[in-house]
Design an enzyme around this catalytic site. Structure first.
Site, mmCIF file in Angstrom:
data_model
loop_
_atom_site.group_PDB
_atom_site.id
_atom_site.type_symbol
_atom_site.label_atom_id
_atom_site.label_comp_id
_atom_site.label_asym_id
_atom_site.label_seq_id
_atom_site.Cartn_x
_atom_site.Cartn_y
_atom_site.Cartn_z
ATOM 1 N N GLN A 142 66.235 -72.610 29.745
ATOM 2 C CA GLN A 142 67.537 -72.738 30.426
ATOM 3 C C GLN A 142 67.598 -74.089 31.134
ATOM 4 O O GLN A 142 68.633 -74.466 31.660
ATOM 5 C CB GLN A 142 67.696 -71.629 31.473
ATOM 6 C CG GLN A 142 67.703 -70.231 30.876
ATOM 7 C CD GLN A 142 67.559 -69.177 31.978
ATOM 8 O OE1 GLN A 142 68.543 -68.768 32.582
ATOM 9 N NE2 GLN A 142 66.346 -68.745 32.229
ATOM 10 N N HIS A 173 71.170 -74.431 27.876
ATOM 11 C CA HIS A 173 72.237 -74.891 28.771
ATOM 12 C C HIS A 173 72.506 -76.389 28.696
ATOM 13 O O HIS A 173 73.113 -76.954 29.590
ATOM 14 C CB HIS A 173 71.916 -74.472 30.222
ATOM 15 C CG HIS A 173 71.924 -72.982 30.423
ATOM 16 N ND1 HIS A 173 71.337 -72.355 31.498
ATOM 17 C CD2 HIS A 173 72.462 -71.987 29.666
ATOM 18 C CE1 HIS A 173 71.514 -71.049 31.401
ATOM 19 N NE2 HIS A 173 72.188 -70.797 30.295
ATOM 20 N N GLY A 186 59.312 -68.439 35.321
ATOM 21 C CA GLY A 186 60.081 -69.139 36.357
ATOM 22 C C GLY A 186 61.585 -69.032 36.252
ATOM 23 O O GLY A 186 62.282 -70.025 36.424
ATOM 24 N N THR A 187 62.057 -67.825 35.962
ATOM 25 C CA THR A 187 63.511 -67.640 35.968
ATOM 26 C C THR A 187 63.854 -66.393 36.774
ATOM 27 O O THR A 187 63.107 -65.413 36.752
ATOM 28 C CB THR A 187 64.106 -67.536 34.544
ATOM 29 O OG1 THR A 187 65.508 -67.217 34.644
ATOM 30 C CG2 THR A 187 63.414 -66.523 33.671
HETATM 31 C C1 BJW Z 1 58.614 -69.893 40.179
HETATM 32 C C2 BJW Z 1 58.056 -71.022 40.756
HETATM 33 C C3 BJW Z 1 56.772 -71.336 40.342
HETATM 34 C C4 BJW Z 1 59.982 -70.844 41.578
HETATM 35 N N1 BJW Z 1 56.164 -70.567 39.436
HETATM 36 N N2 BJW Z 1 57.993 -69.135 39.306
HETATM 37 C C5 BJW Z 1 77.279 -60.710 31.631
HETATM 38 C C6 BJW Z 1 77.159 -60.046 32.827
HETATM 39 C C7 BJW Z 1 77.492 -60.676 34.015
HETATM 40 C C8 BJW Z 1 77.945 -62.005 34.027
HETATM 41 C C9 BJW Z 1 78.063 -62.662 32.835
HETATM 42 C C10 BJW Z 1 77.720 -62.018 31.658
HETATM 43 N N3 BJW Z 1 77.912 -62.898 30.648
HETATM 44 C C11 BJW Z 1 78.334 -64.074 31.148
HETATM 45 C C12 BJW Z 1 78.462 -63.950 32.487
HETATM 46 C C13 BJW Z 1 78.925 -65.030 33.392
HETATM 47 C C14 BJW Z 1 77.845 -66.052 33.715
HETATM 48 C C15 BJW Z 1 76.701 -65.349 34.441
HETATM 49 O O1 BJW Z 1 75.680 -65.020 33.892
HETATM 50 N N4 BJW Z 1 76.847 -65.161 35.726
HETATM 51 C C16 BJW Z 1 75.816 -64.509 36.515
HETATM 52 C C17 BJW Z 1 75.362 -65.457 37.635
HETATM 53 C C18 BJW Z 1 76.322 -63.181 37.002
HETATM 54 N N5 BJW Z 1 77.369 -66.707 32.495
HETATM 55 C C19 BJW Z 1 78.015 -67.729 31.952
HETATM 56 O O2 BJW Z 1 79.068 -68.136 32.427
HETATM 57 C C20 BJW Z 1 77.421 -68.339 30.693
HETATM 58 N N6 BJW Z 1 78.430 -68.395 29.710
HETATM 59 C C21 BJW Z 1 78.796 -67.345 28.948
HETATM 60 O O3 BJW Z 1 78.164 -66.321 28.934
HETATM 61 O O4 BJW Z 1 79.904 -67.556 28.182
HETATM 62 C C22 BJW Z 1 80.688 -66.416 27.810
HETATM 63 C C23 BJW Z 1 81.762 -66.268 28.863
HETATM 64 C C24 BJW Z 1 82.907 -67.029 28.748
HETATM 65 C C25 BJW Z 1 83.905 -66.877 29.723
HETATM 66 C C26 BJW Z 1 83.723 -66.025 30.828
HETATM 67 C C27 BJW Z 1 82.526 -65.291 30.945
HETATM 68 C C28 BJW Z 1 81.538 -65.416 29.940
HETATM 69 C C29 BJW Z 1 76.979 -69.782 30.964
HETATM 70 C C30 BJW Z 1 75.922 -69.874 31.978
HETATM 71 C C31 BJW Z 1 75.629 -71.347 32.287
HETATM 72 C C32 BJW Z 1 74.614 -71.481 33.419
HETATM 73 N N7 BJW Z 1 74.632 -72.811 33.887
HETATM 74 C C33 BJW Z 1 73.691 -73.203 34.945
HETATM 75 C C34 BJW Z 1 74.100 -74.599 35.527
HETATM 76 C C35 BJW Z 1 74.140 -75.666 34.509
HETATM 77 C C36 BJW Z 1 72.795 -76.318 34.280
HETATM 78 C C37 BJW Z 1 72.461 -77.347 35.308
HETATM 79 O O5 BJW Z 1 73.329 -77.942 35.942
HETATM 80 O O6 BJW Z 1 71.261 -77.553 35.476
HETATM 81 O O7 BJW Z 1 72.355 -73.192 34.457
HETATM 82 S S1 BJW Z 1 73.632 -72.087 36.318
HETATM 83 C C38 BJW Z 1 71.920 -72.271 36.637
HETATM 84 O O8 BJW Z 1 71.324 -70.956 36.501
HETATM 85 C C39 BJW Z 1 71.376 -73.164 35.510
HETATM 86 C C40 BJW Z 1 70.148 -72.397 35.106
HETATM 87 O O9 BJW Z 1 69.765 -72.718 33.790
HETATM 88 C C41 BJW Z 1 70.546 -70.958 35.297
HETATM 89 C C42 BJW Z 1 69.388 -70.002 35.448
HETATM 90 O O10 BJW Z 1 68.686 -70.229 36.636
HETATM 91 P P1 BJW Z 1 67.108 -70.103 36.647
HETATM 92 O O11 BJW Z 1 66.510 -71.073 35.732
HETATM 93 O O12 BJW Z 1 66.719 -68.694 36.477
HETATM 94 O O13 BJW Z 1 66.761 -70.627 38.137
HETATM 95 P P2 BJW Z 1 66.782 -69.810 39.519
HETATM 96 O O14 BJW Z 1 66.806 -70.793 40.612
HETATM 97 O O15 BJW Z 1 67.817 -68.768 39.539
HETATM 98 O O16 BJW Z 1 65.374 -69.054 39.524
HETATM 99 C C43 BJW Z 1 64.145 -69.745 39.639
HETATM 100 C C44 BJW Z 1 63.037 -68.724 39.513
HETATM 101 O O17 BJW Z 1 61.804 -69.408 39.480
HETATM 102 C C45 BJW Z 1 62.979 -67.712 40.665
HETATM 103 O O18 BJW Z 1 62.834 -66.413 40.120
HETATM 104 C C46 BJW Z 1 61.724 -68.118 41.429
HETATM 105 O O19 BJW Z 1 61.060 -67.008 42.027
HETATM 106 C C47 BJW Z 1 60.890 -68.748 40.336
HETATM 107 N N8 BJW Z 1 59.937 -69.766 40.753
HETATM 108 N N9 BJW Z 1 59.010 -71.557 41.633
HETATM 109 C C48 BJW Z 1 56.829 -69.462 38.962
HETATM 110 N N10 BJW Z 1 56.135 -72.416 40.849
#
Ligand code: BJW
Ligand code: ZN
Length: 274
Positions: free
Chosen positions: A109, A127, A221-222
């Site tokens: 991601q 992404h 790490g997600t």
């Molecule tokens: C460690 C550590 C260490 C720390 N060792 N671990 C179904 C149900 C509900 C909602 C939706 C659904 N389908 C779609 C949605 C809407 C939405 C969504 O999911 N929303 C939720 C928040 C509820 N999804 C979308 O909109 C997606 N599109 C889509 O599905 O299109 C269809 C659609 C169209 C129209 C309307 C609705 C749907 C697109 C999602 C795009 C996400 N974009 C982002 C930002 C852009 C990228 C950027 O700028 O960098 O992507 S958001 C952000 O979150 C980024 C990441 O890739 C993404 C995931 O985050 P990640 O990587 O998990 O990071 P964190 O910070 O959350 O977690 C870090 C983790 O690491 C933690 O657990 C820590 O504990 C751990 N950690 N240090 C091990 N050293």
């Protein structure tokens, strides 16, 4: 449901050695030990800023300069970091798999490019990528790649402003000075999948194919809250295949996962794959 095994490195390695097709789903946590902030954790981007102001097509439409300022800064941060032990362990293990006729793919991601810089080859970027742009002119949609820092002259010497704080002392970049398409000179945008946008069709198809055929899945790490990525590992577990989660949190993202390795993944992943 089988009992979840916590920090069972030996048990995991037996499963790992028998796996022929492995997928590794990574998130921001894998890059945190490189110094890149996560999104939702302590010091995460979305703890300080509203994602709606920076990572939606509506935000770009209403304030492209602010959104570009954010991504220009994110590029700068990523360019000044290096792959860590977790990225390197995955890259090494991919080479081992290749030499043994097994398959390992990373479905990330992350947009920071650190897996590639660590030497991994089989990478799917769900992404997008910080170092790619796409033209906003629908007749053009040219995708380009560059590592310029800053991305354009207008951002020289500029840091990222806090969108929550009104600060008139920082100059605002004019729309005409934002990054332009090499082919048609229209405004380009970051090649990033923002909230509410669909993932690339081919990227999603390939990911689903791997999710449906793998015999082991690692989740590293997600927070597993963003869809569709959040459903990949549970789908693997539903097929009865082992899922191993590596996260600093003690609690697993899903109770159906076979293994959980709490701790920093720079340490746990290296030990598990070593
Ligand atoms: C460690 C550590 C260490 C720390 N060792 N671990 C179904 C149900 C509900 C909602 C939706 C659904 N389908 C779609 C949605 C809407 C939405 C969504 O999911 N929303 C939720 C928040 C509820 N999804 C979308 O909109 C997606 N599109 C889509 O599905 O299109 C269809 C659609 C169209 C129209 C309307 C609705 C749907 C697109 C999602 C795009 C996400 N974009 C982002 C930002 C852009 C990228 C950027 O700028 O960098 O992507 S958001 C952000 O979150 C980024 C990441 O890739 C993404 C995931 O985050 P990640 O990587 O998990 O990071 P964190 O910070 O959350 O977690 C870090 C983790 O690491 C933690 O657990 C820590 O504990 C751990 N950690 N240090 C091990 N050293
Ligand atoms: Zn163009």
């Amino acid at each position: 449901m089988a009992k979840r095994r916590i920090s069972d490195f030996e048990g995991f390695q037996k499963v790992l050695n028998n796996a022929k097709s492995i997928i590794v789903l990574t998130g921001a946590g894998i890059s945190s030990e490189s110094g890149i902030p996560t999104f939702r954790g302590e010091g995460g981007w979305w703890k300080t800023y509203r994602s709606a102001d920076l990572a939606t097509p509506q935000a770009f439409q209403s304030n492209p300069a602010l959104v570009w300022e954010f991504y220009n800064y994110r590029r700068h941060v990523a360019l000044n970091t290096h792959p860590n032990n977790a990225h390197k362990a995955l890259s090494e293990y991919e080479k081992k798999c290749k030499s043994e006729g097994h398959h390992l793919a990373i479905i990330t991601q992350n947009v920071d490019g650190l897996h590639k810089r660590a030497g991994s080859e089989n990478i799917i970027e769900l992404h997008g990528n910080l170092f790619k742009t796409i033209c906003t002119n629908r007749k053009c949609i040219f995708i380009d790649e560059n590592y310029d820092d800053p991305i354009c002259k207008a951002f020289k010497l500029m840091s990222f402003r806090d969108p929550n704080v009104k600060d008139d002392s920082l100059p605002v970049v004019m729309k005409e000075d934002l990054p332009k398409c090499k082919k048609c000179n229209s405004l380009v945008r970051p090649y990033i999948v923002w909230f509410g946008e669909n993932l690339d069709h081919e990227v999603l198809r390939k990911s689903r194919e791997l999710v449906e055929s793998c015999d082991l899945c690692l989740v590293v790490g997600t927070s597993s809250v963003v869809y569709p990525a959040a459903m990949f590992a549970p789908l693997v577990a539903q097929r009865g295949m082992p899922v191993a989660e590596f996260n600093i949190t003690e609690e697993p993202a899903d109770n159906s996962f076979a293994f959980h390795f709490p701790g920093k993944c720079g340490t746990t992943l290296q030990k598990a794959l070593g």
